[in-house]
Design an enzyme around this catalytic site. Structure first.
Site, PDB file in Angstrom:
ATOM      1  N   LYS A   1      37.126  28.754  43.105  1.00  0.00           N
ATOM      2  CA  LYS A   1      35.879  29.165  42.452  1.00  0.00           C
ATOM      3  C   LYS A   1      34.957  29.610  43.570  1.00  0.00           C
ATOM      4  O   LYS A   1      35.299  29.476  44.736  1.00  0.00           O
ATOM      5  CB  LYS A   1      35.264  27.986  41.697  1.00  0.00           C
ATOM      6  CG  LYS A   1      35.221  26.686  42.525  1.00  0.00           C
ATOM      7  CD  LYS A   1      34.648  25.500  41.758  1.00  0.00           C
ATOM      8  CE  LYS A   1      35.580  24.910  40.738  1.00  0.00           C
ATOM      9  NZ  LYS A   1      35.141  25.104  39.371  1.00  0.00           N
ATOM     10  N   ARG A   2      33.783  30.157  43.238  1.00  0.00           N
ATOM     11  CA  ARG A   2      32.860  30.516  44.311  1.00  0.00           C
ATOM     12  C   ARG A   2      32.534  29.310  45.166  1.00  0.00           C
ATOM     13  O   ARG A   2      32.531  28.174  44.700  1.00  0.00           O
ATOM     14  CB  ARG A   2      31.568  31.087  43.713  1.00  0.00           C
ATOM     15  CG  ARG A   2      31.715  32.498  43.210  1.00  0.00           C
ATOM     16  CD  ARG A   2      32.104  33.450  44.324  1.00  0.00           C
ATOM     17  NE  ARG A   2      30.996  33.721  45.206  1.00  0.00           N
ATOM     18  CZ  ARG A   2      30.379  34.884  45.320  1.00  0.00           C
ATOM     19  NH1 ARG A   2      30.790  35.918  44.623  1.00  0.00           N
ATOM     20  NH2 ARG A   2      29.370  35.031  46.147  1.00  0.00           N
TER      21      ARG A   2
ATOM     22  N   THR B   1      34.523  28.195  33.552  1.00  0.00           N
ATOM     23  CA  THR B   1      35.604  28.748  32.754  1.00  0.00           C
ATOM     24  C   THR B   1      36.922  28.561  33.504  1.00  0.00           C
ATOM     25  O   THR B   1      37.987  28.532  32.885  1.00  0.00           O
ATOM     26  CB  THR B   1      35.400  30.251  32.465  1.00  0.00           C
ATOM     27  OG1 THR B   1      35.050  30.912  33.684  1.00  0.00           O
ATOM     28  CG2 THR B   1      34.321  30.474  31.422  1.00  0.00           C
TER      29      THR B   1
ATOM     30  N   LYS C   1      40.992  27.606  32.208  1.00  0.00           N
ATOM     31  CA  LYS C   1      42.241  28.301  32.583  1.00  0.00           C
ATOM     32  C   LYS C   1      43.287  27.290  33.044  1.00  0.00           C
ATOM     33  O   LYS C   1      44.470  27.401  32.692  1.00  0.00           O
ATOM     34  CB  LYS C   1      41.964  29.315  33.699  1.00  0.00           C
ATOM     35  CG  LYS C   1      40.949  30.392  33.339  1.00  0.00           C
ATOM     36  CD  LYS C   1      40.499  31.186  34.580  1.00  0.00           C
ATOM     37  CE  LYS C   1      39.228  31.971  34.311  1.00  0.00           C
ATOM     38  NZ  LYS C   1      38.591  32.480  35.543  1.00  0.00           N
TER      39      LYS C   1
ATOM     40  N   HIS D   1      22.613  31.395  31.961  1.00  0.00           N
ATOM     41  CA  HIS D   1      23.853  30.932  32.593  1.00  0.00           C
ATOM     42  C   HIS D   1      23.659  29.860  33.630  1.00  0.00           C
ATOM     43  O   HIS D   1      24.628  29.389  34.232  1.00  0.00           O
ATOM     44  CB  HIS D   1      24.572  32.103  33.263  1.00  0.00           C
ATOM     45  CG  HIS D   1      25.304  32.977  32.302  1.00  0.00           C
ATOM     46  ND1 HIS D   1      26.607  32.771  31.951  1.00  0.00           N
ATOM     47  CD2 HIS D   1      24.887  34.047  31.586  1.00  0.00           C
ATOM     48  CE1 HIS D   1      26.977  33.683  31.082  1.00  0.00           C
ATOM     49  NE2 HIS D   1      25.945  34.470  30.834  1.00  0.00           N
TER      50      HIS D   1
ATOM     51  N   LYS E   1      29.115  23.048  43.726  1.00  0.00           N
ATOM     52  CA  LYS E   1      30.506  22.923  43.268  1.00  0.00           C
ATOM     53  C   LYS E   1      31.280  21.898  44.096  1.00  0.00           C
ATOM     54  O   LYS E   1      32.394  21.519  43.764  1.00  0.00           O
ATOM     55  CB  LYS E   1      31.194  24.287  43.302  1.00  0.00           C
ATOM     56  CG  LYS E   1      30.631  25.268  42.259  1.00  0.00           C
ATOM     57  CD  LYS E   1      31.336  26.613  42.321  1.00  0.00           C
ATOM     58  CE  LYS E   1      30.785  27.655  41.375  1.00  0.00           C
ATOM     59  NZ  LYS E   1      31.365  27.610  40.019  1.00  0.00           N
TER      60      LYS E   1
HETATM   61  C1  LIG Z   1      37.461  32.202  36.117  1.00  0.00           C
HETATM   62  C2  LIG Z   1      37.037  32.756  37.401  1.00  0.00           C
HETATM   63  C3  LIG Z   1      35.881  32.279  38.025  1.00  0.00           C
HETATM   64  C4  LIG Z   1      35.041  31.166  37.456  1.00  0.00           C
HETATM   65  O1  LIG Z   1      35.524  29.925  37.953  1.00  0.00           O
HETATM   66  P1  LIG Z   1      34.655  28.589  37.803  1.00  0.00           P
HETATM   67  O2  LIG Z   1      35.596  27.528  38.280  1.00  0.00           O
HETATM   68  O3  LIG Z   1      34.333  28.434  36.357  1.00  0.00           O
HETATM   69  O4  LIG Z   1      33.467  28.738  38.660  1.00  0.00           O
HETATM   70  C5  LIG Z   1      35.521  32.823  39.238  1.00  0.00           C
HETATM   71  N1  LIG Z   1      36.254  33.796  39.810  1.00  0.00           N
HETATM   72  C6  LIG Z   1      37.375  34.270  39.245  1.00  0.00           C
HETATM   73  C7  LIG Z   1      38.138  35.330  39.937  1.00  0.00           C
HETATM   74  C8  LIG Z   1      37.800  33.775  38.019  1.00  0.00           C
HETATM   75  O5  LIG Z   1      38.910  34.266  37.457  1.00  0.00           O
END
Ligand SMILES: *Cc1c(COP(=O)(O)O)cnc(C)c1O
Length: 835
Positions: A563-564, A673, A677, A375, A569
Site C-alpha cells: 500500500k502507499r 480496499t 483484495k 475519503h 499505515k
Molecule cells: C488496492 C490498491 C491500493 C489501496 O491499498 P490500501 O491497502 O487500501 O491502501 C493502492 N495501490 C494499488 C496499486 C492498489 O491496487
C-alpha cells in the site's frame, strides 16, 4: 523488453497448439493478423510482440466499439439519467485481459495467441499500466467504472489525461528514486481522440460585470485561454449490455506556435507558450492523503472541472433543450474527494454567465446535482487554497465563491446563532483561505463516508456541525473492489476452482460466493485450494528471484504489506516487529528452532517530498539486507521490498499472500480496499479495528481474522492527552521493543552509520512537537507481536488455516464494488439500468 525479444525468437520453436481452432477462433486469428498487416505494414513473421499486443488490443476495441454504437443509441432513446464521476485519479492498470474477460472471450484469445506462437499472459505484460492515480482513491474510481458498466448503469468517468502517470519507483542502494512514467510512449490503443469536442478553459485576467438591458453580463479582459481536448476510452462491463467510457482531458495551446517569434528567428520562445499550456495535463501530483496547495494543481482542478461541465451542459442541451431546471433529473455529478469541488462554483458560473439564469435558479439546480464522497479525516489531506492565489487564477469563480460564503454565513447564523467559532469552522472562506470540504458540505445533496466507522467519525467529529444541521443526506457506503480484476482475472486457477463448485454466477452476483462456505471442511476442495495458493507463491518466488535476486521459500509464511507508504499505515510497526523476531532468533535457541519460516514482503511508494516515508523505505531495505545476509538466521526470515508497487504488481502479489497486513492506527484509514483484495484471495488478515476491517470482522467472524490494538476512540483519547508517560513506561518494560528501537540508532542495521534512522527513533519516542508516538506504534506493539505469534502457531495447523482461508474467500461477497455501486445508486444516484 529482454523478455519480449526472447519471446519473439522462441515463437517459431514453440510447439504448435494442440487444439484445433474453431471457426470463430479462425476468424479472430485472421482479424489479428489483419491488424498487424494494416496497422503496422508487417507480416506476422516480422511483427514485434508489441505489435501483436497492439493488434490484439485493436480487435478487442473493435468489439467494444460495436457494442458502444448500439448502447449509445439505447441510452439516447431512453433519455436515461447519467452519472458523471469526476475524479482526479483513475488507477486503471492494464486493460487487455480485463476487457477480454468482460467480453467473455478469454479462451478464444488464448487459443488464437497460442496458435500464433504467443501466450495471452505474455502479450498482456507488454501493456503499460495506466497509472493515473496514487493509491486507493484512484483504484476505487477504476473499480467503480467496471461495476457501473457491469450493472448496465450509464456513467462516465472523467479525469485528466496525464502524460506522466504516477512516477516509476526504482530502489537504488535501498533508497526510493523516482523516474517518469511515460506510459503513452508506445501509444495507447484504447483511447479515441475527439478533437471536434475540444473546449476552451480560461484563466486569470480581470472580470467586469454589468447590467445591460436588465441582463447580467460578464466580460473578461486579459484572460488566458487553454484548450481542453478529450480522449475517450470505451469500457465494457462483464457480460453487460452497455458500454461506458472514461473521458480523459488533455491540455493544448490554442496557438500552434507564435509565428511572429518564429519568423524573427526565436525558435525557443515560439514554442514556449505552447509548452506552458500543455504543462497542465503533464503530470499527476504524486501525493496520497496529502495536499500542498500548488498553483499548477489549482489550474489542473479548474481545467478538468470546467471542461467536463461544458461538455455535460452541451450534451444535456442537445438532448433536452434549455430547460435547465430538468438537469437534476438527467444528470448527477459525483465529486470523488474534494479535488473536483470547483465544479460547484463553475456550474454556477456557467448557468448564470453563459445560460442566463439568476442566482436562485442556478443554486436550486446546483444543490440537486452534486454528491460528494469524503475519503479521509487526516488534516493534512483536507484541501484549502490561499485566497489570493485562487482569486488571481480564477477571478470570476472567486466572486461566486465569495457570494456562496456570504449566503452560507446568513444560513449558519440562523441555525447556530451567535456561535462564531462554529461559523468559522464551517465557513467556505476564513483566514484568507478557501475550504473545499466545507464548500461540498454546503452545496451537495448527498455526502458519504467510505465505511461505517469512517462515516461515524464524519458525523460525530469532523463534519458534526454540518451533520447536525442537515442529517438526512449523510450516507455510509462501504468501499468495494471489482471481482473481475481482483480474482477472476488475477487468480484464474482459484476462479475456476470456485466456479467448478458453485457455478460462474458469483463473478456477477457476489452474494453467491457464500455458497462456498460449505466446502470449507471438504478435504478434496481444501487440498485444491491450498495447492492453488502454493502455486501462486511459487510464481511470486520466481518473480522475487528475478527482480530482487533473493531466494524465498514458497513454504514459508508469506506476510505481505503493500500500500502507499504513510506513517498512519504503520509499516514502521511491521519493521520493528521483524527486528524483534530477528533478535530473538539470535538470542533464544528454543525460539529459533521452533520458529516457522516467514517471508515478509513489502510494496510501497512514498510521496517524493515525504522524507520520513522515504526513510522508512530505506529502513525496510536495510533491515532486509542485514537479515537476508545473516547466515545465523538460516533463511528463517526473509525480507523483500518489491519495487514500483502498482496495479500489475498488486495482481501478482496479493494472490500469493498468506497474511494480509492491515495495521493502520485506528480511526485513520477511512476504508482500505487492499484489505478486501487479500480477503477475497484467501489471505488471513492481521489488522486493527479500522476502516472496512471492522466490517470484514462482521462478515468473516472473529475466529477467522486477527484483530489487535487500540480502537478508534481510544486512539482519539490518547492523541488528546499526549501520553508521554505511557510511552516511557512501555519503553522501559518491553525489552524486545526497546532493543529494536535502539537498533535504529546504534549502527547495527547499517554498520558505520548510526545516525541514518535517528529521525524515526526520535519521532517515535519524543515526537515532533513533544507528542511522542503520534501513530501509536509503541502503544500497539506488544499486542501486534502477540497476534503475530498466534498466527505463526495457527499457520502450522495447515488444515485449520486453510479452512479459515476458504471462509475468508467465501465471506468476501459483501466487498464487491457491485454492492457498493448498488448502494450509491439506491441512496444517491437513482440511475435506471439500461435494458
Ligand atoms: C488496492 C490498491 C491500493 C489501496 O491499498 P490500501 O491497502 O487500501 O491502501 C493502492 N495501490 C494499488 C496499486 C492498489 O491496487
Amino acid at each position: 523488453m529482454a523478455q519480449a525479444k526472447s519471446m519473439a525468437q522462441n515463437k517459431n520453436t514453440k510447439t504448435t497448439a494442440t487444439t484445433k481452432l474453431t471457426a470463430s477462433e479462425e476468424a479472430l486469428k485472421k482479424e489479428i493478423v489483419g491488424k498487424v498487416n494494416r496497422h503496422f505494414g508487417k507480416v506476422m513473421e516480422d511483427a514485434t510482440p508489441h505489435m501483436v499486443y497492439t493488434a490484439c488490443a485493436l480487435t478487442v476495441r473493435d468489439r467494444i466499439m460495436e457494442k458502444w454504437a448500439v448502447s449509445h443509441q439505447t441510452v439516447k432513446k431512453m433519455g436515461a439519467k447519467k452519472l458523471y464521476y469526476l475524479s482526479f485519479e483513475f488507477l486503471m492498470g492494464r486493460l487487455l485481459c480485463t476487457n477480454i474477460l468482460n467480453l467473455m472471450q478469454t479462451e478464444e484469445y488464448q487459443h488464437v495467441l497460442n496458435d500464433l506462437g504467443y501466450s495471452l499472459p505474455e502479450i498482456a505484460e507488454l501493456e503499460n499500466d495506466a497509472g493515473l492515480g496514487n493509491g486507493g482513491l484512484g483504484r476505487l474510481a477504476a473499480c467503480f467504472i467496471d461495476s457501473l458498466t457491469t450493472l448496465d448503469l450509464p456513467a462516465y468517468g472523467c479525469t485528466i489525461r496525464y502524460e506522466y502517470g504516477l512516477f516509476r519507483q526504482k530502489i537504488v542502494d535501498g533508497y526510493q528514486t523516482e523516474l517518469p512514467d511515460s506510459w503513452l510512449d508506445n501509444g495507447n490503443a484504447w483511447e479515441i481522440a475527439r478533437p471536434e469536442e475540444t473546449v476552451e478553459v480560461k484563466f486569470g485576467g480581470e472580470v467586469y460585470t454589468d447590467w445591460v438591458d436588465g441582463k447580467f453580463t460578464c466580460r473578461y479582459n486579459n484572460s488566458h485561454t487553454i484548450l481542453a481536448m478529450p480522449y475517450d476510452v470505451p469500457l465494457c462491463g462483464y457480460d453487460s449490455k452497455i458500454v461506458n467510457k472514461l473521458r480523459l482531458w488533455s491540455s493544448k495551446s490554442p496557438d500552434h506556435m507564435n509565428m511572429q517569434e518564429f519568423n524573427s528567428g526565436n525558435y525557443v520562445r515560439a514554442v514556449e507558450e505552447k509548452e506552458l499550456a500543455e504543462v497542465i495535463s503533464k503530470v499527476l501530483y504524486p501525493e496520497d492523503n496529502h495536499t500542498e496547495g500548488k498553483e499548477l494543481r489549482l489550474k489542473q482542478q479548474y481545467f478538468l472541472v470546467s471542461a467536463t461541465l461544458q461538455w455535460i451542459l452541451k450534451e444535456f442541451e442537445n438532448r433536452n433543450g434549455q430547460d435547465w431546471s430538468k438537469l437534476p433529473d438527467k444528470v448527477v455529478i459525483h465529486i470523488n474527494d474534494t479535488h473536483p469541488t470547483m465544479a460547484i462554483p463553475e456550474m454556477m458560473r456557467l448557468l448564470m454567465d453563459e445560460k442566463g439564469l439568476g442566482w436562485d435558479e442556478a443554486w436550486d439546480i446546483v444543490t440537486h446535482v452534486f454528491a460528494y464522497t469524503n475519503h479521509t479525516v487526516m488534516s493534512e489531506a483536507l484541501e484549502k487554497w490561499p485566497l489570493d492565489m485562487f482569486r488571481k487564477i480564477l477571478p470570476r469563480v472567486y466572486m461566486i465563491v465569495e457570494e456562496m460564503n456570504r449566503r452560507l454565513m446568513i444560513r449558519l447564523n440562523e441555525v447556530y446563532p451567535n456561535d462564531s467559532a462554529k461559523h468559522k469552522y464551517m465557513a467556505i472562506i476564513s483566514d484568507n483561505q478557501i475550504f473545499m470540504a466545507n464548500m461540498c458540505l454546503a452545496s451537495c445533496f448527498a455526502v458519504n463516508g467510505v465505511s461505517k466507522l469512517h462515516t461515524d467519525i464524519l458525523k460525530q467529529d469532523i463534519f458534526a456541525d454540518y451533520y447536525n444541521m442537515n442529517n438526512d443526506h449523510f450516507y455510509a457506503i462501504t468501499n468495494g473492489i471489482t471481482f473481475r480484476r481482483w480474482i477472476a482475472n488475477c487468480n484464474p486457477e482459484l476462479t475456476e476452482l470456485i466456479s467448478s463448485k458453485i457455478g460462474k454466477n458469483w463473478i456477477k452476483d457476489a452474494s453467491e460466493l457464500s455458497k462456498l462456505k460449505k466446502y470449507a471442511k471438504d478435504p478434496a476442495f481444501k487440498k485444491q485450494f491450498a495447492e492453488i495458493k502454493r502455486n501462486n507463491k511459487v510464481r511470486l518466488a520466481q518473480y522475487i528471484k528475478e527482480h530482487n535476486d533473493i531466494v524465498v521459500n514458497p513454504d514459508s509464511i508469506f506476510d505481505v504489506q503493500c500500500k502507499r507508504l504513510h506513517e498512519y499505515k504503520r509499516q514502521m510497526m511491521n519493521v520493528l516487529h521483524i527486528l524483534a523476531e530477528y533478535n530473538r532468533i539470535l538470542e533464544d535457541n528454543v525460539y529459533a528452532e521452533n520458529y516457522y519460516p516467514k517471508t515478509y514482503i513489502f510494496g510501497a511508494k512514498a510521496a517524493p517530498g515525504y522524507k520520513r516515508a522515504k526513510l522508512i523505505i530505506k529502513l525496510i531495505n536495510s533491515v532486509g539486507d542485514m537479515i537476508n545476509n545473516d547466515p545465523r538466521v538460516k533463511d528463517k526470515i526473509k525480507v523483500v521490498f518489491l519495487e514500483n508497487y502498482s496495479v500489475s504488481i498488486a495482481e501478482k502479489l496479493i494472490i500469493a499472500a498468506d497474511i494480509s497486513e492491515q495495521i493502520s492506527t485506528a480511526g485513520k484509514e477511512a476504508s482500505g480496499t487492499g484489505n478486501m483484495k487479500f480477503m477475497l484471495n484467501g489471505a488471513l488478515t492481521i489488522g486493527t479495528l479500522d476502516g472496512a476491517n471492522v466490517e470484514m470482522l462482521e462478515q468473516v467472524g472473529e475466529d477467522n481474522i486477527y484483530i489487535f490494538g487500540l480502537k478508534a476512540d481510544e486512539v482519539a483519547a490518547r492523541v488528546k492527552y499526549a501520553g508521554t508517560d505511557e510511552v516511557k513506561n512501555i519503553y522501559s518494560s518491553n525489552a524486545s521493543l526497546r532493543h529494536a528501537l535502539e537498533q535504529l540508532v546504534d549502527g547495527s542495521i547499517v554498520p558505520g552509520s548510526n545516525q541514518m534512522f535517528r529521525d524515526l527513533y526520535q519521532t517515535l519516542l519524543f515526537g515532533d512537537y513533544g507528542f511522542p508516538d503520534t501513530y501509536m506504534v509503541i502503544r500497539d506493539f506488544e499486542e501486534y507481536m502477540k497476534t503475530q505469534e498466534k498466527m505463526s502457531a495457527d499457520y502450522q495447523d495447515r488444515d485449520k488455516w486453510i479452512e479459515k482461508a476458504i471462509l475468508n474467500t467465501a465471506s468476501a461477497g459483501f466487498f464487491s464494488s457491485d454492492r457498493t455501486i448498488e448502494d450509491y445508486n439506491k441512496n444517491i444516484w437513482h440511475l435506471t439500468p439500461i435494458k
